[in-house]
Motif scaffolding. Structure first.
Motif, PDB file in Angstrom:
ATOM      1  N   LEU A 156       0.825  -1.218   0.000  1.00  0.00           N
ATOM      2  CA  LEU A 156       0.000   0.000   0.000  1.00  0.00           C
ATOM      3  C   LEU A 156       0.856   1.263   0.000  1.00  0.00           C
ATOM      4  CD1 LEU A 156      -2.750  -0.991   2.597  1.00  0.00           C
ATOM      5  CD2 LEU A 156      -2.907  -1.025   0.097  1.00  0.00           C
ATOM      6  N   GLU A 194     -10.633   1.706   3.946  1.00  0.00           N
ATOM      7  CA  GLU A 194     -11.630   0.741   3.474  1.00  0.00           C
ATOM      8  C   GLU A 194     -10.974  -0.532   2.937  1.00  0.00           C
ATOM      9  OE1 GLU A 194     -15.078   1.217   0.298  1.00  0.00           O
ATOM     10  OE2 GLU A 194     -14.967   2.957   1.639  1.00  0.00           O
ATOM     11  N   GLN A 195      -9.859  -0.345   2.242  1.00  0.00           N
ATOM     12  CA  GLN A 195      -9.144  -1.475   1.640  1.00  0.00           C
ATOM     13  C   GLN A 195      -8.564  -2.395   2.716  1.00  0.00           C
ATOM     14  OE1 GLN A 195      -6.180  -0.164  -1.150  1.00  0.00           O
ATOM     15  NE2 GLN A 195      -5.501  -2.231  -1.660  1.00  0.00           N
ATOM     16  N   THR A 196      -7.976  -1.819   3.762  1.00  0.00           N
ATOM     17  CA  THR A 196      -7.398  -2.664   4.819  1.00  0.00           C
ATOM     18  C   THR A 196      -8.485  -3.325   5.649  1.00  0.00           C
ATOM     19  OG1 THR A 196      -7.217  -0.876   6.478  1.00  0.00           O
ATOM     20  CG2 THR A 196      -5.372  -1.148   4.943  1.00  0.00           C
TER      21      THR A 196
END
Length: 289
Positions: free
Chosen positions: A97, A120-122
């Motif tokens: 990331l 949101e991705q993690t």
């Protein structure tokens, strides 16, 4: 004199320099906050596979990748939390990331601070709120990495952390190891073996974990490069992993805070209470002789 310059290469690259001794560090925040290069008087300390680095779809093989929130892998890349199953790939997501630069210092040292915040991705793969701060500090022939991990969740934060430095070598048979342990566990077969300071470099892959460490410092002397590397890792890193592949000009000596699959087993797992933080430091010293 200490300086920090910014170059737009394939990625925005921060170059930290100690001009008095001719040491230089390159950091690429958007490619996993990674240190890609460390040079002393023009001599490279780290190995870097430039083709893999140039491809954002591949994990970086080289430099000093960051391991968080797990070290190693977990069976089938899955774990369960509060009855829900999640997928988390090997070594976690921090190395893939983009990180953000928050501070630069050029007084008494060259220091660059980066941050990785949960998003949101993690949360899709690791349902917690956190903030991780790293400061890369260059002074003379010493690289220090100061870390702070903050739990911003309303629940406990389980994690492990570590580094995966790739050290450049010309001849592995000329390496002399001083690792403070008399045994290791083969991470592939799970067998325990005595350690006498030597490895069989005819094997296709060596992947072993030293878990019975008697001190917080290890070193490798590379006689072919006339280089001694000393790794000081403190009590936050009770495991050292050694990994290399036959035919490749690198070896990895990796400080881990917890064992492979600790998210499921709990072995050495760090668990932070809501609102609390955790600090750690790793220091690398490179001495050419």
């Amino acid at each position: 004199m200490f300086t920090i310059a910014v170059q737009q290469q394939q990625y925005k690259t921060y170059i930290l320099s100690d001009e008095t001794v001719g040491s230089q560090l390159e950091v690429v925040p958007e490619r996993g906050g990674i240190i890609t290069r460390w040079r002393i008087q023009g001599k490279e300390i780290f190995y870097l596979d430039t083709e893999r680095f140039a491809n954002p779809d591949l994990s970086v093989r080289g430099g000093n990748p960051i391991l968080f929130p797990i070290c190693g892998n977990i069976p089938d890349n899955t774990y369960t939390h509060n009855g829900q199953q999640y997928t988390l790939k090997q070594h976690g997501f921090a190395r893939d990331l983009p990180w953000e630069v928050t501070d630069q210092v050029t007084e008494d040292k060259a220091s660059l601070t980066l941050v990785l915040n949960s998003n949101e991705q993690t949360r899709a793969v690791y349902p917690f709120d956190f903030q991780v701060l790293f400061s890369y500090e260059l002074q003379g022939n010493i690289l220090e990495i100061r870390q702070q991990y903050k739990n911003l969740s309303s629940t406990s934060l389980p994690f492990s952390t570590g580094f995966h430095p790739y050290f450049l070598t010309d001849d592995k048979t000329g390496l002399k190891f001083e690792i403070p342990s008399q045994q290791y566990q083969d991470q592939i077969t799970k067998e325990i073996h005595p350690f006498d300071g030597n490895f069989d470099f005819n094997r296709d892959e060596i992947d072993v974990a030293f878990k019975q460490l008697t001190s917080q410092s290890a070193s490798v002397t590379d006689n072919s490069r006339k280089l001694k590397l000393t790794l000081d890792y403190g009590n936050k890193y009770p495991i050292l992993v050694f990994w290399t592949l036959k035919g490749k000009d690198f070896y990895c000596l990796e400080p881990w805070s917890a064992a492979r699959n600790s998210l499921n087993t709990g072995e050495h797992l760090t668990v932070l209470e809501p609102g609390s933080s955790y600090t750690a430091s790793v220091r690398l010293t490179a001495d050419f002789f």
